[in-house]
Design an enzyme around this catalytic site. Structure first.
Site, mmCIF file in Angstrom:
data_model
loop_
_atom_site.group_PDB
_atom_site.id
_atom_site.type_symbol
_atom_site.label_atom_id
_atom_site.label_comp_id
_atom_site.label_asym_id
_atom_site.label_seq_id
_atom_site.Cartn_x
_atom_site.Cartn_y
_atom_site.Cartn_z
ATOM 1 N N VAL B 201 0.830 -1.207 0.000
ATOM 2 C CA VAL B 201 0.000 0.000 0.000
ATOM 3 C C VAL B 201 0.867 1.262 0.000
ATOM 4 C CG1 VAL B 201 -1.759 1.308 1.255
ATOM 5 C CG2 VAL B 201 -1.921 -1.166 1.101
ATOM 6 N N CYS B 202 2.034 1.206 0.706
ATOM 7 C CA CYS B 202 2.856 2.423 0.748
ATOM 8 C C CYS B 202 3.400 2.760 -0.642
ATOM 9 C CB CYS B 202 3.969 2.291 1.782
ATOM 10 S SG CYS B 202 5.043 0.886 1.506
ATOM 11 N N THR B 203 3.681 1.747 -1.455
ATOM 12 C CA THR B 203 4.122 2.000 -2.831
ATOM 13 C C THR B 203 2.996 2.639 -3.627
ATOM 14 O OG1 THR B 203 5.616 0.122 -2.779
ATOM 15 C CG2 THR B 203 4.978 0.920 -4.949
#
Lengths: 520, 435
Positions: B201-203
């Protein structure tokens, strides 16, 4: 719905495999099947559904009651009509875009007209035809490099043999490619990009987003200085381990948290390798087909590409064109996009160089430049994976015979599948003889394989016995299995993608096993 | 008519061959009778299902039930040959059954269709069948029927229902025979499935690099933010266009190329490439196994055949081993080592995402004490506070819990063998990145 959109939706699931280029080639292909029966209907179903351009069934016979059994593509109302026409009509119902032809002519007469056969991209024989007719057909197709496939279904077993002079594939879809990143020989822009990172100056978050390509280039520079060689690469296992531990991982601030360093540590095998021309491609450069005189004579598009590639390599200092594909890696968006631009720019330059070599080559040979942009792009992207194989004709199998005679005592599954193949071939031959009893069949097998009767082991006799007592070509599960196999090989051949069978495949539905060989 | 349909298989059944395991007991009449009378359940009437139905009917089977909850889409027509353009929108099970009934005018042919999910039927329904043949495109349904069939085995009665399972993806596939409690089961081989491609999700949120990252951002984060409860529907072209344009705008902002409509559809629907020929190969292999099983004419696959056709042709046949700690057919406890900082929620996440578990709605209990119950809602509300508690405070090292799933008829004993690592969760570096 607009017909182009409709077509895209209909073929969506397969175009994801062979893309529009493959689909276009499929839609321009024409396959011929000799004999109408369950197996030929099953093969063609697998080609009509994905939208082959055209197919032709050659058969004189009319539909009998017995033909209906096991064949989904013949119905009761077809009894008495042409079997080629009936199967053709029932198949065409599956896809209005496909053109089907039924040819009700004597095969012998058709074999007098080689022009009739040259229009096809593949010819398949699904039932025994007379040996001399098969040889004649092969003699027509072989010089034009048109594949001839002979398919057998026999009880619970099936086999297929492909006869083709040469198979060349550029778009091979290698499932596990290593990445061509040129880390051992970065061009100036790539080296400058790596130099623009000063790792000590970065904060922790930035440090954890340095692309692993930069990590490798810096680690490699360090490794080379320490090891006193400016061009070497860590290649052996101990060298790679040392490189990973003491050069890559030691640059990390926290190996447990920096995902870019974890990725670098895990990607050494795929990403870091010596840039060279693979032996399989270098071999092609040595072939006589690439000479001026040969090209002038054949005008073979594949060999023109290989010749141009050879010149590219010699002008670039030993490198193939860069594919320019960058794998995903932990990085900020801007670093990654910039890196991607550097790879794409270099790939584009290589492609333009290759194009100009192709143009010069065509001019020097006095040819029209009739290649398209897709071909050029395809070669530049896949040059390291180009596949070429030379096939053999149907009656060549001496290598398999000597293999069989050397290992008669070993009743491995592998060897028994080979026995199945020669058993099936022996049944073919038996059909042209007067006596059809079992002992005669076994004798025929021994004649073909040159194995003395007294040397046949119990497991071999069992395989022969099974083929003999359950000798039917109409068992739908085997017809459909082989129809799937043959359909798939034809798809690979006509789309010119993926690597086709070369050249013999045998399936045993009792053990549910199969094996392939190259018969020579 | 019937004898004609069968004449292609009579040569196979007239005489037992050298590989027949019980030649003394084999009877051609009994074999033909078994084909006519055995009730077969087909699960799935899609690409594999069309092939399977054709093969069963044309090798003598006469009592076939088909169950499928799907309706026909235009993208099915490149391989599902029992359907025509005029069938788009109809039930696959019903259209396939209707096609075969029209095609074969044989009064002894009984094809029954069930337009519903397999989970809607109970054990008494499945007990009617002697063999189940699956041509499914998803893992969940396979796990469900596998667990049900294994769970239905009563060792006192001889009531095993074999399951023959086929699966394809592009030029690859596999067929296998599962004899509940005897061979390895589907759950035993869960770790062999290739993991579904997912992106952190952070990407997606902070550092998109691939066109896929932009599409995932559009579908996971931006669509719910913009449209709230209005669910995206991949079958509505306008929704796909909208999703595509959102992803495209995101890509433009970050300088990322190649966000196409086709790729958007592929990512949001998790499309798996499919072609007719691979389905034909795998379906024929499965039907051949069912034919051998029902007629006893030859030994049955033991128990797994892998197939790949993208580089020449390759198959690998082997006996996949049972797992002693399989949650469906095993008897042993499964062990897991946890981290000290984990809350119960972290354990639940592991059960949901790790390849060897892949549970959708896991519940966890200790002895008879529920720790977290996903369904029904009132039990979830009662137990959800536990999610934020430290796991180590709920389950001691060496203690066992029982994991169940609302979507699967399984119950798994899980031993938390030990706790490692720091007491506090380490910080995620990407969240610190300056944007």
């Amino acid at each position: 719905m607009d017909s182009e959109i409709h077509k895209a939706a209909r073929y969506d699931r397969q175009v994801r495999l062979w893309q529009r280029g493959g689909q276009a080639r499929l839609e321009h292909s024409h396959v011929c099947v000799i004999n109408g029966n369950t197996t030929s209907a099953e093969i063609l179903k697998n080609l009509v559904l994905p939208g082959i351009g055209e197919f032709t069934i050659v058969d004189l016979k009319t539909v009998s009651d017995a033909d209906l059994s096991g064949n989904f593509f013949l119905t009761e109302t077809d009894v008495g009509s042409s079997i080629a026409e009936a199967i053709c009509a029932n198949l065409c119902e599956l896809n209005a875009d496909v053109r089907g032809n039924a040819v009700r002519e004597d095969l012998l007469k058709l074999l007098n007209d080689s022009g009739f056969w040259r229009r096809f991209d593949v010819v398949v024989v699904t039932e025994r035809i007379r040996k001399e007719q098969l040889e004649r057909l092969e003699g027509i197709l072989w010089p034009h490099n048109i594949p001839l496939m002979r398919v057998w279904t026999c009880g619970f077993s099936g086999a297929v043999r492909i006869s083709r002079f040469e198979t060349a594939v550029v778009d091979t879809h290698d499932p596990s490619p290593t990445f061509d990143l040129r880390l051992d020989c970065p061009w100036p822009e790539l080296a400058a990009y790596a130099d623009s990172f000063d790792l000590d100056e970065l904060d922790d978050a930035e440090h954890a987003h340095v692309p692993y390509i930069v990590i490798y280039l810096k680690a490699l520079e360090h490794w080379r200085k320490t090891n006193g060689s400016l061009l070497a690469l860590p290649l052996s296992y101990p060298e790679k381990t040392d490189f990973r531990r003491n050069y890559v991982e030691s640059m990390a601030r926290n190996m447990g948290l920096e995902t870019n360093f974890i990725e670098a540590s895990q990607s050494i095998h795929r990403a870091l390798q010596k840039t060279n021309v693979p032996a399989s491609v270098a071999e092609l450069f040595q072939r006589p087909e690439t000479s001026d005189s040969s090209l002038r004579e054949t005008k073979a598009p594949f060999w023109l590409l290989i010749r141009a590639l050879k010149e590219f390599v010699s002008s670039s200092g030993g490198f193939l064109p860069l594919p320019g594909v960058l794998p995903d890696m932990v990085s900020t968006t801007s670093s990654y996009v910039l890196l991607q631009q550097i790879y794409r720019k270099k790939a584009l330059e290589d492609k333009l160089t290759f194009l100009s070599i192709m143009l010069e080559l065509h001019e020097s040979l006095g040819f029209e430049s009739d290649f398209d942009a897709e071909t050029i792009a395809n070669v530049c992207k896949n040059s390291a994976l180009i596949h070429l194989s030379n096939g053999s004709q149907l009656n060549n199998h001496n290598n398999l015979l000597s293999r069989l005679s050397k290992s008669l005592e070993q009743s491995s599954d592998h060897n028994l599948l080979l026995v199945s193949y020669f058993g099936i071939v022996a049944l073919d031959s038996l059909a042209e003889q007067e006596s059809h009893d079992f002992s005669h069949f076994v004798q025929t097998f021994c004649d073909i394989t040159r194995v003395p009767l007294q040397n046949l082991t119990e497991p071999i006799k069992n395989v022969l016995n099974e083929l003999y007592i359950h000798n039917t070509s109409r068992y739908l599960n085997v017809c459909s299995y082989m129809g799937g196999i043959v359909g798939q090989e034809i798809l690979k051949i006509v789309t010119a993608q993926y690597i086709p069978l070369d050249n013999l495949y045998v399936f045993d539905g009792i053990k549910s096993m199969s094996e392939k060989w190259k018969a020579l | 008519m019937q004898s004609l349909v069968n004449s292609s298989i009579t040569p196979l059944l007239n005489t037992p061959g050298p590989f027949n395991e019980f030649p003394g007991e084999f009877s051609p009449l009994e074999a033909v009778k078994a084909l006519k009378e055995t009730r077969v359940l087909m699960i799935g009437a899609g690409g594999l299902g069309c092939e399977i139905l054709k093969n069963l009917v044309f090798t003598g089977f006469r009592k076939i039930d088909i169950i499928d909850m799907d309706t026909i889409d235009v993208s099915n027509l490149n391989r599902q040959f029992l359907f025509r353009e005029s069938d788009i929108g109809k039930s696959k099970a019903e259209a396939a059954a209707a096609f075969l009934r029209r095609r074969i005018k044989d009064e002894s042919l009984e094809i029954t269709s069930h337009f519903c999910a397999i989970q809607e039927k109970d054990q008494s329904f499945y007990r009617q069948f002697s063999v189940v043949i699956c041509g499914l495109d998803n893992v969940e349904a396979r796990r469900w029927i596998n667990a049900l069939l294994v769970g239905m085995v009563d060792s006192a009665l001889n009531n095993l229902i074999p399951m023959v399972d086929g699966g394809t993806e592009g030029f690859r596939g596999q067929s296998r025979v599962i004899i509940p409690t005897v061979t390895s089961c589907f759950e035993c081989s869960l770790d062999m499935l290739s993991p579904k491609l997912t992106y952190p999700v952070c990407t997606i949120a902070n550092t998109p690099r691939l066109p896929e990252h932009c599409i995932e951002w559009a579908s996971q984060l931006e669509w719910p933010r913009r449209f709230g409860d209005r669910k995206f529907d991949a079958d509505i072209p306008e929704d796909v266009d909208l999703m595509h344009s959102i992803a495209l705008a995101r890509a433009k902002e970050f300088g990322i190329a190649n966000v196409t409509r086709s790729l958007t559809l592929g990512v949001v629907k998790n499309i798996i490439p499919a072609i007719a020929s691979t389905n034909a190969i795998i379906a024929a292999s499965c039907c051949n196994e069912v034919f051998k099983l029902v007629t006893s004419c030859n030994p049955v696959l033991d128990n797994y055949m892998m197939y790949s056709g993208d580089e020449s042709i390759f198959t690998y046949t082997y006996a996949h081993a049972k797992k002693a700690n399989c949650p469906v057919c095993g008897t042993e406890v499964r062990a897991i080592s946890a981290l000290r900082w984990w809350t119960l929620r972290n354990l639940i996440d592991v059960l949901k995402t790790k390849q060897e578990f892949l549970l959708k709605l896991p519940s966890v209990a200790k002895a008879d004490i529920p720790l977290y119950i996903a369904l029904p809602e009132h039990l979830r509300l009662l137990t959800e506070n536990n999610l934020n508690m430290k796991l180590i405070d709920l389950v001691s090292p060496g203690e066992e819990v029982v994991v169940t799933d609302a979507n699967l008829p399984i119950s798994m004993r899980l031993l938390v063998s030990k706790y490692d690592g720091p007491d506090v969760e380490p910080q995620d570096i990407s969240s610190l990145l300056k944007s």
